[in-house]
Enzyme design. Structure first.
Site: not given
Length: 277
Positions: A182, A159, A80, A94, A179, A58
């Site tokens: 999980d 995130c 994804w 990203y 921000r 990734e």
């Protein structure tokens, strides 16, 4: 990784019950920070198996500036898929912002190239950072990820959105701001990813490595992860593995998964949990 487990425990015991975009519900704390010394091992969770190949591929995909899932699928990464269109598109998230930040005159800025130039030539700068929070392309929360992509926006807002770098005594440290985290599923992945990026940047800039600092805004546990969190908290962490970089490519953007060797990774069994979409 005791600090990570302490964070899970803190959220479980003291987190506020809150609603969220997915409708799942969370326990949440605001404003937490974790620190890992990369000279004491690679911070990959040992109380459950984390798929390092997915972490690495990734990150490589981000660094390519790619925003289509086709390359990920070719390399065995499916994380994804739930957010992409049928064509695999995810919008300008990203990698697009990292490598091709759009300018008002129609040009593009490669933020990673800027970071590397600073690390090599101006390592004392306080401006060595990149981020992905491009307000113009943030998704509309009332639309599905796929409809946002079709409208030219990101499928999801970033995130892990800001990375800042600090060099002292010839060693590189990274601060990552997340921000929304999980903490059961996403955070172990993010910690490993920023640690890997730090090793890669350090190699490219001729530096050693020091600390990774992860600062979190909303640190949460989803309500349907409660049993999995209890299982993980019942386990005792083992020794951290060691990361070795087997090759130094000409640029940051030419690494392959085979360039990394993770030695001594002996995690406990994987713990499955549903992803909140």
């Amino acid at each position: 990784m005791h600090a990570y487990l302490d964070l899970l425990r803190d959220i479980r015991d003291h987190g506020a019950v809150r609603t969220d975009r997915t409708g799942t519900g969370t326990r949440s704390l605001f404003g937490r920070q974790l620190r890992f010394d990369l000279n004491h091992g690679f911070p990959l969770l040992t109380t459950k198996k984390v798929h390092f190949k997915s972490v690495a591929n990734e990150l490589i995909w981000f660094l390519k500036g790619d925003t289509n899932t086709a390359w990920l699928k070719e390399h065995g990464v499916s994380i994804w898929d739930e957010w992409s269109t049928e064509q695999g598109e995810l919008g300008p998230l990203y990698g697009a912002q990292w490598r091709r930040w759009p300018t008002r005159d129609g040009g593009e800025i490669d933020q990673l190239a800027y970071v590397l130039d600073c690390l090599k030539n101006r390592p004392d700068s306080r401006r060595i950072l990149f981020h992905g929070w491009n307000v113009e392309y943030l998704p509309d929360e009332t639309l599905s990820p796929q409809d946002n992509v079709r409208a030219g926006r990101m499928a999801l807002p970033p995130c892990h959105l800001l990375y800042q770098f600090y060099v002292v005594d010839g060693k590189l440290s990274t601060l990552l701001f997340i921000r929304s985290s999980d903490t059961f599923l996403g955070l172990p992945f993010n910690i490993a990813s920023v640690a890997l990026l730090t090793h890669m940047l350090a190699q490219q800039a001729g530096l050693g490595v020091a600390d990774v600092v992860v600062s979190i805004g909303d640190a949460h546990i989803y309500s349907n992860h409660a049993d999995q969190v209890e299982m993980q908290l019942s386990r005792t962490p083992g020794p951290l593995p060691t990361l070795k970089l087997l090759r130094q490519p000409d640029t940051l953007f030419e690494y392959n998964f085979e360039d990394f060797a993770l030695e001594g990774y002996n995690p406990q069994a994987h713990i499955s949990a549903p992803v909140a979409i």
